[in-house]
Every structure is written in structure tokens, then in C-alpha cells.
Enzyme design. Structure first.
Site, PDB file in Angstrom:
ATOM      1  N   VAL A 167       0.830  -1.208   0.000  1.00 46.72           N
ATOM      2  CA  VAL A 167       0.000   0.000   0.000  1.00 46.72           C
ATOM      3  C   VAL A 167       0.869   1.265   0.000  1.00 46.72           C
ATOM      4  CG1 VAL A 167      -1.833   1.267   1.195  1.00 46.72           C
ATOM      5  CG2 VAL A 167      -1.864  -1.229   1.161  1.00 46.72           C
ATOM      6  N   GLU A 205     -10.467   5.633   6.165  1.00 50.79           N
ATOM      7  CA  GLU A 205     -11.357   5.016   5.177  1.00 50.79           C
ATOM      8  C   GLU A 205     -10.757   3.742   4.605  1.00 50.79           C
ATOM      9  OE1 GLU A 205     -14.631   4.372   3.882  1.00 50.79           O
ATOM     10  OE2 GLU A 205     -14.645   6.547   4.068  1.00 50.79           O
ATOM     11  N   VAL A 252     -11.311  -0.180   5.957  1.00 46.67           N
ATOM     12  CA  VAL A 252     -12.490  -1.018   5.732  1.00 46.67           C
ATOM     13  C   VAL A 252     -12.871  -0.954   4.253  1.00 46.67           C
ATOM     14  CG1 VAL A 252     -14.899  -1.452   6.348  1.00 46.67           C
ATOM     15  CG2 VAL A 252     -13.328  -0.539   8.062  1.00 46.67           C
ATOM     16  N   GLY A 290      -0.114 -10.607  -2.947  1.00 47.30           N
ATOM     17  CA  GLY A 290      -0.130  -9.532  -1.962  1.00 47.30           C
ATOM     18  C   GLY A 290      -1.500  -9.217  -1.406  1.00 47.30           C
ATOM     19  N   GLU A 322      -2.940 -11.287   4.353  1.00 48.29           N
ATOM     20  CA  GLU A 322      -2.084 -10.777   5.429  1.00 48.29           C
ATOM     21  C   GLU A 322      -0.835 -11.651   5.558  1.00 48.29           C
ATOM     22  OE1 GLU A 322      -2.504  -8.130   7.238  1.00 48.29           O
ATOM     23  OE2 GLU A 322      -4.611  -7.580   7.026  1.00 48.29           O
ATOM     24  N   ASP A 339      -9.631 -10.367  10.553  1.00 52.89           N
ATOM     25  CA  ASP A 339      -9.579  -9.109   9.814  1.00 52.89           C
ATOM     26  C   ASP A 339     -10.997  -8.566   9.601  1.00 52.89           C
ATOM     27  OD1 ASP A 339      -8.034  -7.260   7.739  1.00 52.89           O
ATOM     28  OD2 ASP A 339      -9.810  -8.022   6.713  1.00 52.89           O
ATOM     29  N   LYS A 374     -12.881  -4.993  10.994  1.00 53.44           N
ATOM     30  CA  LYS A 374     -13.619  -4.082  10.132  1.00 53.44           C
ATOM     31  C   LYS A 374     -15.060  -3.916  10.607  1.00 53.44           C
ATOM     32  CE  LYS A 374     -10.622  -5.098   6.222  1.00 53.44           C
ATOM     33  NZ  LYS A 374     -10.443  -5.858   4.969  1.00 53.44           N
ATOM     34  N   GLY A 381      -5.344  -4.938  -2.407  1.00 53.21           N
ATOM     35  CA  GLY A 381      -4.397  -4.600  -3.448  1.00 53.21           C
ATOM     36  C   GLY A 381      -3.800  -3.218  -3.249  1.00 53.21           C
TER      37      GLY A 381
END
Length: 397
Positions: A16, A122, A125, A180, A183, A194, A198, A296
């Protein structure tokens, strides 16, 4: 309102972080620049020059010129320490770390008020879907009835590969990791942890309820066997990992993370690959559906970029639902219709936990019930037998 210049200190340059660096340099109308990037491994070869990087968090946190911190690292406790110090120093923060936010929501909420800074997340989630801002700005919790959705792109990718390409679970998981999407510790995705984080964040912005991880029960997909998959394919169904927050009455909210059988006419049936989908139902607007990429580099980076842009206008969450909420609480008093798969020798033992059994199947090794079970019993069974059973939801009763 005049737009202010943002000088960014970035923590993390993984999938990211590197995506954000690239999209930020393509955002011509955004007055923001990255001053320094903190990374963990000096020896790693990266696609930009070494002068951009440092290995000391205080090279960002102690620099007054840097007014914005963007936190994109895996370690939730290290991330919270960074966020806490940044806010104490008057810096606004953007984060994508759902685990950190879910585990420290009350503390982060208090820090924002105490130090009069903005904390936006933002990207934590549903990746590219602006669901938090929609819940925050658009939906009144008096009229909101439910929110449910596919919020984990990794498990959705795995299940898509299993159902559309007949790929095995281990092979689908391996491919998700190679791309990717998953986790670094895959059980965080496949175990529903996860998705639970969220859901905790969504609960705060939909019903104003601040929770701890132990408050929200999660069942993952890691125990699914060929029996449940065969049942789904025989009946022309898919399995999706869903999160639920349903208003039971004017005070109680049902919450759950669980795999569910999805029919072809469901809104979620076409949410495949790494896409996420969220369905919101209100008293007067009925159902509304959001979908978009949930995992992604660029989809998540685009959500981070949107938050950075909002900070340029001093945007912050108002948390009106938290401030208004005096009545809502989570409930365990509800029932579910599920397919429950278990070892065949334990069938008689588990039957006592079900209030109704509509269907039974067993072979030499495995068996399943289709029937009605209380949430309390489902939770008890799952807690006592974590490795050799699975539940797939048919519907809430």
C-alpha cells in the site's frame, strides 16, 4: 475554505505504501508531498532512492514541518504507538490499520478530542469503497436497520478460486499471498479476524457502539471441508464470508462474522475476486449496495489518498452516532439456521445443542446437520471445538 499544504511523514513502504507514493505523484490537484518514509529493513532494495528513507520514527514524529502522518505498517501495537505520539504532537493521521483501530478505538477517539486533531481511516475497511464516510455523513442511526457485507478481499479471492476454478484451499491461499492480497499471517484473513476488526469499525460509524475484539464473535473459512463445498455446488450456491450488524429491536444489535451460503439472486453473488460488497438497509430508503476492490496496492492507496485530500480541508469524523448513542448494545439472544459439519462419531453429542434439525448426512468420517441453533450454543460449540468443525450460515432466524 482554503486548502492547506500537507507535508507527509509515511510509515511503511510495502504494497500500500509504495502504491500511495505512486498515486500521490499523479494527483496534480493535491497540495501534498512526502517528506520522509520510515521503513523497518535497511537492507531491502526499493524502487526509489535511499535518500527518501529513514529507520527512526522520530525523524518524522519530531519534525515540526511534517503536519500529517500516514501509517501503513503491519504491526498493530507499533502502529498505535506511532499514532498516539503523532496526535500528541498535533499532527493529523491517516491509517489503514484496521486491527490497530479496532483494538484501540476508544483511546484513539479520546486522543482526537483531547488534541484537536483529525484521524481518518477510510482505507481500513473495504479498500476503495467509501463506506465509513457514507455511514458517518449520510445514514441516521435511528433509521438504519442493518449493514452486512463481504469486507475481506483475501477470503473472497480464495473462495472465488475454489468455486470458479475448483482450486484447492491451500493453492488458492498461496496464490492470494503471492499476489499480496493476504495478510502476512493468513489466519487473520481466513479465521475472520480481519473481518471482525472491520465490523467493529463499522459498528462505531453505523450504530455508535464502541467494542473490543472479544465482543464480536467470528467464524472463519479455514475449517471448510469438501463436504460443505459439495453441498453448496449441489444446490447451486456459493460460500462467502460475511459480516453482520442487524438491529434486533430499538436497543439490541446482532453482530456476527460467519461464512454464508449465497444464492444466485443475492447481491453478493457477483462480488468475486478481491472485490468487497456492502449492503445497507434503512427504514425508508430500503436497501443500498456498494461494491469495489477491497484489496491490493492501488485500490487501498486510493482510499488513503482520499483521506489525505480531505485533510487538506481539515475534514474530520464527527462521530455523531457515538455521541448520540445511549441505548444500543450487542445481544447474544438470537438464533441461526446453519449447516454444521463435524466428525461423524460426535453427531449424537452435538444433536443436543440444536433446537431443530431439518437434514442430516454422514459418511465414515464426517457428518453435517442443517438446523436451528441458538447463538450461545453455536459460540459454545465453536469455542470448545476450534479445529474439527465448521459452520456455514443459511440465515438468521
Amino acid at each position: 475554505m482554503s486548502k492547506k499544504k500537507l507535508i507527509i511523514g509515511l510509515f511503511g513502504y510495502g504494497v500500500v505504501g509504495s502504491g500511495l507514493y505512486e498515486v500521490l505523484h499523479q494527483a496534480k490537484n493535491l497540495d501534498a508531498s512526502i517528506k520522509k518514509i520510515v521503513v523497518k529493513h535497511p537492507e531491502k532494495i526499493r524502487n526509489i532512492s535511499a535518500e527518501h528513507f529513514t529507520y527512526d520514527k522520530f525523524d518524522i514524529l519530531n519534525v515540526d514541518e511534517i503536519n500529517t502522518v500516514v501509517e501503513l505498517i503491519d504491526d498493530s501495537e507499533a502502529a498505535f504507538e506511532i499514532v498516539k505520539i503523532a496526535m500528541e504532537k498535533g499532527k493529523s493521521v491517516v491509517s489503514a490499520n484496521k486491527k490497530m483501530i479496532a483494538e484501540h478505538f476508544q483511546e484513539i477517539y479520546d486522543l482526537q478530542k483531547k488534541h484537536n486533531v483529525s484521524f481518518l481511516y477510510e482505507a481500513s475497511v473495504c479498500g476503495s469503497i467509501p463506506i465509513i464516510r457514507n455511514l458517518e455523513e449520510y445514514y441516521n442511526n435511528d433509521f438504519l436497520q442493518s449493514i452486512e457485507g463481504i469486507v475481506n478481499g483475501s477470503t473472497n479471492y480464495i473462495l472465488t478460486k475454489i468455486f470458479e476454478e475448483n482450486m484447492s484451499f491451500p493453492d488458492a491461499l498461496k496464490e492470494a499471498q503471492e499476489k499480496g492480497y493476504a495478510e502476512s499471517n493468513p489466519i487473520l484473513d481466513t479465521g475472520g479476524f480481519d473481518a471482525r476488526s472491520k465490523l467493529q469499525i463499522l459498528l462505531a460509524h453505523s450504530f455508535g457502539i464502541i467494542t473490543e475484539p472479544k465482543d464480536v464473535f467470528n467464524v472463519g473459512i479455514q475449517n471448510l471441508s469438501s463436504l460443505e463445498l459439495a453441498y453448496a455446488k449441489e444446490k447451486n450456491l456459493q460460500i462467502k464470508l460475511l459480516v453482520y450488524a442487524h438491529k434486533k429491536n430499538e436497543k439490541e444489535i446482532i453482530t456476527l462474522v460467519i461464512p454464508k451460503f449465497i444464492s444466485a439472486n443475492s447481491s453478493f453473488s457477483n462480488v468475486n475476486d478481491v472485490f468487497n460488497g456492502v449492503k445497507v438497509q434503512t427504514a425508508f430508503a430500503d436497501k443500498q449496495f456498494f461494491s469495489g476492490r477491497g484489496a491490493g496496492s492501488f485500490p487501498t492507496a486510493s482510499a488513503v489518498l482520499s483521506d489525505i485530500s480531505a485533510l487538506g480541508y481539515d475534514y474530520r469524523y464527527e462521530y455523531k452516532k457515538i455521541q448520540q448513542n445511549e441505548d444500543f448494545c450487542l445481544t447474544e439472544d438470537f438464533h441461526l439456521k446453519v449447516l454444521f459439519r463435524h466428525s461423524v462419531e460426535k453427531s449424537d453429542y452435538f444433536k443436543n445443542d440444536f433446537e431443530e434439525i431439518e437434514e442430516f448426512y454422514g459418511n465414515k468420517e464426517e457428518a453435517y446437520f442443517v438446523g436451528k441453533v441458538s447463538f450461545k450454543n453455536l459460540k459454545k460449540i465453536s469455542t470448545e471445538n476450534p479445529d474439527d468443525i465448521s459452520f456455514v450460515l443459511i440465515d438468521l432466524c
